[in-house]
Design a protein around this motif. Structure first.
Motif, mmCIF file in Angstrom:
data_model
loop_
_atom_site.group_PDB
_atom_site.id
_atom_site.type_symbol
_atom_site.label_atom_id
_atom_site.label_comp_id
_atom_site.label_asym_id
_atom_site.label_seq_id
_atom_site.Cartn_x
_atom_site.Cartn_y
_atom_site.Cartn_z
ATOM 1 N N THR A 48 0.845 -1.192 0.000
ATOM 2 C CA THR A 48 0.000 0.000 0.000
ATOM 3 C C THR A 48 0.881 1.244 0.000
ATOM 4 O O THR A 48 1.964 1.264 0.592
ATOM 5 C CB THR A 48 -0.926 0.029 1.225
ATOM 6 O OG1 THR A 48 -0.134 0.006 2.417
ATOM 7 C CG2 THR A 48 -1.858 -1.174 1.213
ATOM 8 N N VAL A 49 0.392 2.246 -0.686
ATOM 9 C CA VAL A 49 1.079 3.541 -0.774
ATOM 10 C C VAL A 49 0.127 4.599 -0.228
ATOM 11 O O VAL A 49 -1.055 4.637 -0.602
ATOM 12 C CB VAL A 49 1.456 3.878 -2.236
ATOM 13 C CG1 VAL A 49 2.148 5.222 -2.319
ATOM 14 C CG2 VAL A 49 2.335 2.781 -2.815
ATOM 15 N N SER A 50 0.628 5.447 0.654
ATOM 16 C CA SER A 50 -0.195 6.511 1.232
ATOM 17 C C SER A 50 0.653 7.771 1.393
ATOM 18 O O SER A 50 1.886 7.699 1.462
ATOM 19 C CB SER A 50 -0.761 6.070 2.586
ATOM 20 O OG SER A 50 0.291 5.717 3.468
ATOM 21 N N PRO A 51 0.021 8.941 1.456
ATOM 22 C CA PRO A 51 0.783 10.180 1.639
ATOM 23 C C PRO A 51 1.357 10.281 3.045
ATOM 24 O O PRO A 51 0.700 9.909 4.023
ATOM 25 C CB PRO A 51 -0.261 11.273 1.382
ATOM 26 C CG PRO A 51 -1.572 10.625 1.655
ATOM 27 C CD PRO A 51 -1.412 9.189 1.277
ATOM 28 N N THR A 73 0.117 15.083 0.063
ATOM 29 C CA THR A 73 -0.898 14.522 -0.840
ATOM 30 C C THR A 73 -0.202 13.774 -1.974
ATOM 31 O O THR A 73 0.939 14.090 -2.340
ATOM 32 C CB THR A 73 -1.793 15.621 -1.432
ATOM 33 O OG1 THR A 73 -0.972 16.558 -2.138
ATOM 34 C CG2 THR A 73 -2.581 16.338 -0.345
ATOM 35 N N LEU A 74 -0.921 12.788 -2.518
ATOM 36 C CA LEU A 74 -0.425 12.058 -3.680
ATOM 37 C C LEU A 74 -0.981 12.703 -4.945
ATOM 38 O O LEU A 74 -2.129 13.162 -4.964
ATOM 39 C CB LEU A 74 -0.849 10.594 -3.627
ATOM 40 C CG LEU A 74 -0.240 9.725 -2.523
ATOM 41 C CD1 LEU A 74 -0.860 8.329 -2.542
ATOM 42 C CD2 LEU A 74 1.266 9.648 -2.659
ATOM 43 N N PRO A 75 -0.208 12.739 -6.016
ATOM 44 C CA PRO A 75 -0.716 13.298 -7.277
ATOM 45 C C PRO A 75 -1.896 12.486 -7.807
ATOM 46 O O PRO A 75 -2.025 11.286 -7.541
ATOM 47 C CB PRO A 75 0.488 13.207 -8.219
ATOM 48 C CG PRO A 75 1.680 13.060 -7.334
ATOM 49 C CD PRO A 75 1.205 12.345 -6.119
ATOM 50 N N ASP A 76 -2.748 13.141 -8.566
ATOM 51 C CA ASP A 76 -3.892 12.450 -9.162
ATOM 52 C C ASP A 76 -3.439 11.322 -10.087
ATOM 53 O O ASP A 76 -4.143 10.319 -10.254
ATOM 54 C CB ASP A 76 -4.759 13.438 -9.953
ATOM 55 C CG ASP A 76 -5.354 14.527 -9.071
ATOM 56 O OD1 ASP A 76 -5.239 14.390 -7.838
ATOM 57 O OD2 ASP A 76 -5.927 15.488 -9.611
#
Length: 429
Positions: A105-108, A118-121
């Motif tokens: 999993t990847v999270s900010p 925040t993660l980019p769209d």
């Protein structure tokens, strides 16, 4: 009288080999060489060999059936041992896969000033471009609103539930299953429709609608508890476009779920942060691989060694059985070899005939054994509710080894018998 006694004495009669040699010497040299060349050049065609080998088997049907049966049982035992072990291994792999051994999993994370990043769209699309990544999806928390049973519930009573936007491929990536209803699709993800997590459904009362952001949303489905993503149990899930349209969702993912090839999980983890947010990889948090992955690799190594060991032992036992069957079968036919030699067959023809018969018998027994071994493996695996797995190499190796061993086992006695003089071979009857 003395001359008659000398001629009637048994010791005075020449044996058949002397007569043959005497007759050979009387043939003029030119004719003798042409006769020998003709005899050496007489070769059996492939179709003749097959018919001759088949005739040899048909002339002794009981012995041929028993010999083929012995070969088949040996090969079937080898394939069954390896196939049942491989099927058990596949079942264990399937169970371990359900534990999310290849999911990251990847999270900010946090910025250098301690604020929430925040993660980019585009982070999900960029992660999907990583070669070993098999699937990637995302959810985004809509932090400005909460879900309620109806519009009469006080705003402060959120019940600990969160409202999240989700991609349509969320279920397959995290291994979630529906308890009732349906999942979002290309139509419902654009309109006020939601799917409830298992805990969220209990707290909201399994009603037909929920109240979110000043309007009612239709409940189209309820999830079972998700072992690999427990945060979804307390979530009210809606489509990404609907959250953007009705709730002013900013479109930034808060959790990206990825599935990768088992052997590349660590390598994928090393590039996930830089791929998800190239401008600030230090602001990305990536989960570490599951401890079950290490266990799975250890079991894979153990099972591989086990399969190689069992396959080698079973192949050795099966090979000895094949060799024993073929050696006895050929040695019992020495008188037939002697008769054929006395009728003009060459040593090469004798060798070729019996090797062809050995090969034919070995192929029949090997093919029957491969089929029998596969059926035994499938039957046992079905009773245990395992997937049926028979490695291709054991099927090819079993039949190939049978043919090779049959050729060797048939060639050695045939060579020995072909070297016998016709009279000596006939005397062995």
């Amino acid at each position: 009288m003395g001359r008659w006694s000398e001629m009637s004495s048994p010791t005075a009669l020449p044996n058949s080999s002397d007569l043959v040699e005497e007759h050979r010497r009387r043939i003029p040299p030119g004719h003798r060489e042409r006769a020998e060349d003709t005899l050496r050049s007489a070769r059996l065609r492939l179709s003749d060999l097959i018919r001759l080998g088949g005739y040899g088997l048909r002339s002794r049907p009981l012995r041929a059936v028993l010999s083929a049966l012995g070969i088949a049982i040996g090969i079937a035992a080898m394939i069954s041992v390896v196939g049942i072990s491989a099927s058990s291994h596949a079942d264990l792999d399937r169970k371990l896969a359900k534990l999310g051994t290849n999911m990251l999993t990847v999270s900010p994370g946090r910025t250098m000033f301690g604020k929430q990043a925040t993660l980019p769209d585009e982070s999900v699309a960029m992660i999907k471009r990583i070669g070993p990544v098999q699937s990637a999806t995302a959810t985004g928390v809509v932090g400005t609103v909460h879900a309620y049973r109806n519009d009469r519930i006080p705003v402060a009573q959120t019940g600990g539930l969160s409202v999240v936007a989700a991609k349509l491929d969320l279920l397959t990536t995290v291994g979630a299953q529906l308890d009732q209803g349906v999942w979002l699709n290309g139509a419902t993800d654009r309109y006020p429709a939601v799917v409830l997590g298992a805990t969220a459904a209990e707290r909201l009362g399994y009603g037909p609608t929920v109240y979110i952001g000043g309007r009612s949303w239709v409940v189209v489905g309820v999830l079972r508890k998700v072992a690999l993503a427990s945060e979804l149990d307390t979530s009210v899930i809606m489509g990404w476009p609907a959250a953007t349209t009705y709730l002013a969702f900013d479109g930034h993912p808060t959790t990206v779920y990825t599935r990768s090839a088992d052997s590349q999980v660590e390598a994928v983890r090393g590039v996930l942060a830089a791929t998800a947010n190239p401008s600030a990889p230090n602001e990305v948090d990536v989960s570490r691989p599951s401890d079950v992955l290490t266990l799975r690799r250890a079991t894979n190594a153990a099972f591989t060694s086990l399969l190689l060991g069992l396959g080698s032992v079973a192949l050795l036992v099966g090979g000895i059985g094949v060799a024993n069957t073929m050696v006895i079968s050929v040695l019992e036919r020495r008188s037939e070899i002697g008769l054929r030699r006395s009728l003009g067959a060459t040593k090469g023809q004798i060798r070729t005939q019996f090797v062809a018969e050995s090969l034919l018998l070995s192929m029949i027994g090997g093919a029957a054994g491969a089929l029998l071994g596969y059926l035994v493996t499938g039957t046992y695996a079905t009773t245990q509710k395992w997937p049926t797995v028979v490695p291709w190499w054991i099927l090819a190796g079993g039949v190939g080894a049978t043919v090779l061993i049959g050729a060797i086992a048939g060639l050695y006695p045939a060579i020995r018998a072909a070297r016998l003089a016709p009279t000596e071979a006939l005397a062995a009857t």
